[in-house]
Write a protein that holds these residues in place. Structure first.
Motif, short mmCIF file in Angstrom:
data_model
loop_
_atom_site.label_atom_id
_atom_site.label_comp_id
_atom_site.label_asym_id
_atom_site.label_seq_id
_atom_site.Cartn_x
_atom_site.Cartn_y
_atom_site.Cartn_z
N GLN A 67 0.82 -1.21 0.00
CA GLN A 67 0.00 0.00 0.00
C GLN A 67 0.86 1.27 0.00
O GLN A 67 0.55 2.24 -0.70
N LYS A 68 1.96 1.27 0.76
CA LYS A 68 2.88 2.41 0.76
C LYS A 68 3.47 2.62 -0.63
O LYS A 68 3.59 3.75 -1.10
N ARG A 69 3.84 1.52 -1.27
CA ARG A 69 4.44 1.61 -2.61
C ARG A 69 3.43 2.19 -3.60
O ARG A 69 3.78 3.05 -4.41
N GLU A 70 2.19 1.71 -3.54
CA GLU A 70 1.15 2.23 -4.44
C GLU A 70 0.93 3.73 -4.21
O GLU A 70 0.77 4.49 -5.16
N ALA A 71 0.93 4.16 -2.95
CA ALA A 71 0.76 5.58 -2.64
C ALA A 71 1.96 6.39 -3.15
O ALA A 71 1.78 7.49 -3.70
N ASP A 72 3.17 5.86 -2.99
CA ASP A 72 4.37 6.55 -3.48
C ASP A 72 4.34 6.68 -5.00
O ASP A 72 4.72 7.72 -5.54
N ILE A 73 3.89 5.64 -5.69
CA ILE A 73 3.79 5.69 -7.15
C ILE A 73 2.75 6.71 -7.57
O ILE A 73 2.97 7.50 -8.50
N ALA A 74 1.60 6.74 -6.90
CA ALA A 74 0.55 7.71 -7.22
C ALA A 74 1.01 9.15 -6.98
O ALA A 74 0.63 10.05 -7.73
N GLU A 75 1.82 9.35 -5.96
CA GLU A 75 2.33 10.69 -5.65
C GLU A 75 3.57 11.05 -6.46
O GLU A 75 4.12 12.12 -6.30
N LYS A 76 4.00 10.13 -7.33
CA LYS A 76 5.17 10.32 -8.20
C LYS A 76 6.44 10.66 -7.42
O LYS A 76 7.23 11.50 -7.81
N ARG A 77 6.64 9.95 -6.30
CA ARG A 77 7.88 10.12 -5.55
C ARG A 77 9.01 9.43 -6.30
O ARG A 77 8.85 8.29 -6.75
N PRO A 78 10.16 10.07 -6.44
CA PRO A 78 11.26 9.45 -7.19
C PRO A 78 11.81 8.19 -6.53
O PRO A 78 12.17 7.24 -7.21
N VAL A 79 11.88 8.18 -5.19
CA VAL A 79 12.37 7.01 -4.46
C VAL A 79 11.20 6.45 -3.65
O VAL A 79 10.60 7.15 -2.84
N LEU A 80 10.90 5.18 -3.88
CA LEU A 80 9.78 4.52 -3.22
C LEU A 80 10.22 4.02 -1.84
O LEU A 80 11.40 3.76 -1.61
N SER A 81 9.28 3.88 -0.92
CA SER A 81 9.63 3.53 0.46
C SER A 81 10.00 2.06 0.65
O SER A 81 10.83 1.74 1.48
N CYS A 82 9.37 1.15 -0.10
CA CYS A 82 9.70 -0.27 0.03
C CYS A 82 9.22 -1.02 -1.21
O CYS A 82 8.50 -0.47 -2.03
N ALA A 83 9.65 -2.26 -1.29
CA ALA A 83 9.27 -3.10 -2.43
C ALA A 83 8.82 -4.46 -1.93
O ALA A 83 9.63 -5.20 -1.35
N PRO A 84 7.54 -4.82 -2.14
CA PRO A 84 7.10 -6.17 -1.80
C PRO A 84 7.59 -7.14 -2.87
O PRO A 84 7.26 -7.02 -4.04
N ILE A 85 8.40 -8.10 -2.49
CA ILE A 85 9.04 -8.99 -3.46
C ILE A 85 8.22 -10.26 -3.70
O ILE A 85 7.97 -10.62 -4.83
N GLY A 86 7.80 -10.93 -2.63
CA GLY A 86 7.02 -12.14 -2.85
C GLY A 86 6.69 -12.90 -1.58
O GLY A 86 7.24 -12.61 -0.51
N ALA A 87 5.81 -13.87 -1.72
CA ALA A 87 5.40 -14.72 -0.60
C ALA A 87 6.03 -16.10 -0.76
O ALA A 87 6.20 -16.58 -1.87
#
Length: 125
Positions: A67-87
């Motif tokens: 959810q943080k990553r999606e919000a960062d992408i929507a806000e067009k932040r150059p550096v994203l806060s985290c990356a969900p890799i996998g389960a």
């Protein structure tokens, strides 16, 4: 004689008082799974782009990262806060992947917003 008895009782004490409980790498163990103030260990792998490290976390932390990553992408932040890799099926397999990624020094390009990746290229002369 004293040395022999000391060694014998030292070994006997280690065997008797050692932790003989089985560790469950798939379930939650509060004594070992609270790995920081920020995370609890689990079978979901994320990369924390702020603190720059891999971590296996519980599902709720993985969803929060997503959810943080999606919000960062929507806000067009150059550096994203985290990356969900996998389960992964169990924590052990997540830890093994984390170890592999750490020892093979995989880059962190997934922390940069897609629109800014070309701007982040550094030329070496």
């Amino acid at each position: 004689m004293h040395l022999t008895l000391t060694i014998f009782f030292g070994i006997f004490a280690c065997v008797c008082w050692g932790d003989s409980t089985q560790k469950d790498l798939s379930g939650f163990d509060p004594s070992t799974d609270i790995i920081s103030e920020k995370y609890e260990a689990g079978s979901y792998l994320i990369y924390d782009c702020v603190e720059k490290h891999w971590v296996c976390v519980m599902e709720n932390f993985y969803q929060e990262c997503y959810q943080k990553r999606e919000a960062d992408i929507a806000e067009k932040r150059p550096v994203l806060s985290c990356a969900p890799i996998g389960a992964f099926p169990v924590k052990k397999s997540c830890f093994q992947r984390q170890q592999y990624l750490t020892t093979h020094h995989h880059g962190s390009r997934f922390c940069i917003h897609q629109d800014f990746k070309e701007k982040q290229i550094k030329f070496i002369r």
